[in-house]
Enzyme design. Sequence first.
Site, mmCIF file in Angstrom:
data_model
loop_
_atom_site.group_PDB
_atom_site.id
_atom_site.type_symbol
_atom_site.label_atom_id
_atom_site.label_comp_id
_atom_site.label_asym_id
_atom_site.label_seq_id
_atom_site.Cartn_x
_atom_site.Cartn_y
_atom_site.Cartn_z
ATOM 1 N N HIS A 83 -14.408 4.736 -12.065
ATOM 2 C CA HIS A 83 -14.949 5.177 -10.784
ATOM 3 C C HIS A 83 -15.885 6.374 -10.929
ATOM 4 O O HIS A 83 -16.568 6.738 -9.969
ATOM 5 C CB HIS A 83 -13.811 5.545 -9.825
ATOM 6 C CG HIS A 83 -12.882 4.407 -9.548
ATOM 7 N ND1 HIS A 83 -11.584 4.350 -10.017
ATOM 8 C CD2 HIS A 83 -13.071 3.245 -8.876
ATOM 9 C CE1 HIS A 83 -11.021 3.232 -9.633
ATOM 10 N NE2 HIS A 83 -11.896 2.527 -8.939
ATOM 11 N N GLU A 139 -14.565 7.198 -6.480
ATOM 12 C CA GLU A 139 -15.951 6.747 -6.644
ATOM 13 C C GLU A 139 -16.855 7.410 -5.620
ATOM 14 O O GLU A 139 -17.950 7.903 -5.959
ATOM 15 C CB GLU A 139 -16.043 5.221 -6.495
ATOM 16 C CG GLU A 139 -17.473 4.694 -6.606
ATOM 17 C CD GLU A 139 -17.593 3.206 -6.308
ATOM 18 O OE1 GLU A 139 -18.621 2.807 -5.725
ATOM 19 O OE2 GLU A 139 -16.662 2.449 -6.660
ATOM 20 N N CYS A 204 -21.457 -3.936 -5.278
ATOM 21 C CA CYS A 204 -21.495 -4.684 -6.537
ATOM 22 C C CYS A 204 -21.635 -6.180 -6.262
ATOM 23 O O CYS A 204 -20.943 -6.734 -5.400
ATOM 24 C CB CYS A 204 -20.224 -4.407 -7.333
ATOM 25 S SG CYS A 204 -20.085 -5.382 -8.828
ATOM 26 N N SER A 233 -9.313 -0.046 -3.911
ATOM 27 C CA SER A 233 -10.168 -0.215 -2.733
ATOM 28 C C SER A 233 -10.657 -1.650 -2.593
ATOM 29 O O SER A 233 -10.633 -2.219 -1.496
ATOM 30 C CB SER A 233 -11.367 0.733 -2.830
ATOM 31 O OG SER A 233 -12.281 0.502 -1.787
ATOM 32 N N SER A 277 -9.446 -4.808 -10.589
ATOM 33 C CA SER A 277 -8.649 -4.054 -11.552
ATOM 34 C C SER A 277 -7.315 -4.742 -11.865
ATOM 35 O O SER A 277 -6.380 -4.110 -12.357
ATOM 36 C CB SER A 277 -8.398 -2.635 -11.017
ATOM 37 O OG SER A 277 -7.820 -2.682 -9.729
#
Length: 688
Positions: A83, A139, A204, A233, A277
């Site tokens: 992040h 982030e 992204c 998140s 993740s």
Amino acid sequence: MKIELSKLAGFCPGVTRADTAIRKLIKEKKPEDEIYTLGHLIHNKIYNDELKALGVDSLSFDEAIEKIRSERRGELTIVIRTHGIKREEYQKLLDLNLEFPFNLVDMTCPSVKRIHKIADENTNDNTCFILFCNPSHPEAVGIMSYANGEKHAITSPEELLELDLKAKMPILCSQTTENLELFEKIKKILKKVCTNATFFDTICGVTENRQAEAVRIAKSADCMIVIGGRDSSNTKKLYELCKRECENTLWIESQADLPKEFVGKEHYNIGITAGASTPEDIITEVLKSMETKGMDFQGMLDETLKTIHTGDTVNGTICTIGDNEITLDLGVKVTGVLTKEQITDDSSANLRDMFKVGEEISVFVIRVDDKMGLATVSKKRVDKDNSWIVIKEAYDNGDILEGKVVAINKGGVVVSALNNNIFVPASQTGVARGGDLSTLVGTTQRVKLLEFDSAKKRALGSIKVILDAEKREREEALWATFEVGQHFTGTVKNLAAYGAFVDIGGVDGMVHNTELSWKRIKHPSQVVSVGQQIEVFIKELDVEKKRISLGYKTQEMDVWYQFVKCHEVGEIVPAKIVSLTPFGAFAEVSEGVDGLIHVSAISTERINAPADVLKIGDVVDVKITNIDDDNRKLSLSIRAIKEAEEKAAAAEARAAEAAARKAEEEAEAARIAQERADMAPYIVGSID
């Protein structure tokens, strides 16, 4: 039970890159070495617990500073989380590294790094940086530190409307894992509120596609399972999106959170996705716990976790479009990077005009970097392979291709057509032998294939055969219109000893030397030059032999005609002696016009030869005594002028003598008259 597992479930390229790096560090770690992550490497408790068990613990920034300054036996490695961290923290680590050397490994996700750069380079005292994000997320905290001037973190469109954006230019970005649909709403509102706003699509591409696929699966599922850490998140966003489409959506961190009643319930249509993740082994455990007869979970998993290799041709979905590169979702754990150089040879091309986000394209894999989570790909290569088929069809059908001459090769030129190179020998370029082939470079040419090698993918073509064929067609059309007497403005193409070849619109005709000038010439270069445009007319025409004789000289160009039109017999003109013969002298009275002065017409006195009184180069006055127009001959005389002069002198002398006599007589008469007048007073009467 029917299960659909999202192909984009699990680690994203950024996480894969970080995971690969940390496991390599663990593998190479010596017993005395220490490895720490600055904050949790990713937001997944199970994964971070695994790292801790392998000897890699996480530190806060202050703890990391203390650890760097402390004494140590082995090498210290600090790994920056995916992040990212704040700018001032990163600079502090760099400064400390000079005083207390340690190994700093930056695993900040490339997509996050990009936002850092955008914030730093596009903000100042005249801008207002707006970040759509979770303000407390690491982030977002890191991104905000890179923005200069005024800045705001917002979580909704409503918060955007509360900002005063009149004084400064807004710069809008988003956290990489935010909700795309909500971000688009914020952009739409900002466009209405501010006409000078700048937008950067920083969600992204993998996140966008993961969310879109999760929503698609959730729409048709009886139950949706979202796997990922509670503090992740992007997993939270996945859950919210799926929950909106499928009320029966579960958020689990591992197989242990899966309710037992799911196992074996075959009436369920179950959809599964996982956050960026979420490790692969956790997804595998969830699938295995749900295993039932007839379900190929390993195949399902292999399909989801498949990878790509150098040399593969794969389909990718466009995630982002920049000025010089495009990122692609390849459906695997690496992100495709497609540079402009691997798309087109046109450096001025605008990629945003050529492609759209969400568009699917085929690319060739040049290189895969698992550590970086990136794959370098090429569209040119795929286009080249596909276009080779088109080129083969053009060869088979005799079709003409169009391409750009890109280089001079040994013995010819290279033409790029449909992203492939076609060799054109010098003899087939249309350039004259020994000519400059470089004049073709950069030009667009049409090429017809003469040879084609499918195995070696080589093609040999010709420009000349097309030009020759077109020339023949033009010539045939012209020959049908030619008639004797037609006039043309032609271009002198070539000179020979006997005449000049003139292009009269695609067909060459020949002007013989005798037709170039009224006077005798030794070579056509005395009258015309290559490239010169001249007025010609068809004198003779041989359609069968394809020969044209052209005329060039006209009466207006005839120096004899021009002379006799302006002069007549009896006129005296200057002349230059150009040659001497026993019978007379030839004199040039005008350029190209000579006349003969017979030996008898040179002098009033008898002479043996013209050379007795004349020499070449003398300029004398001559009288035109005869004009023979039929034979184009002039008779000239110097003697006639002299005789006329002598006659005029004699006449003048006689006139002068008569005038003198008359004057004497008049004087005598005047004298007598005067005498009488003088005597008159003395005479009384008449003598008579």
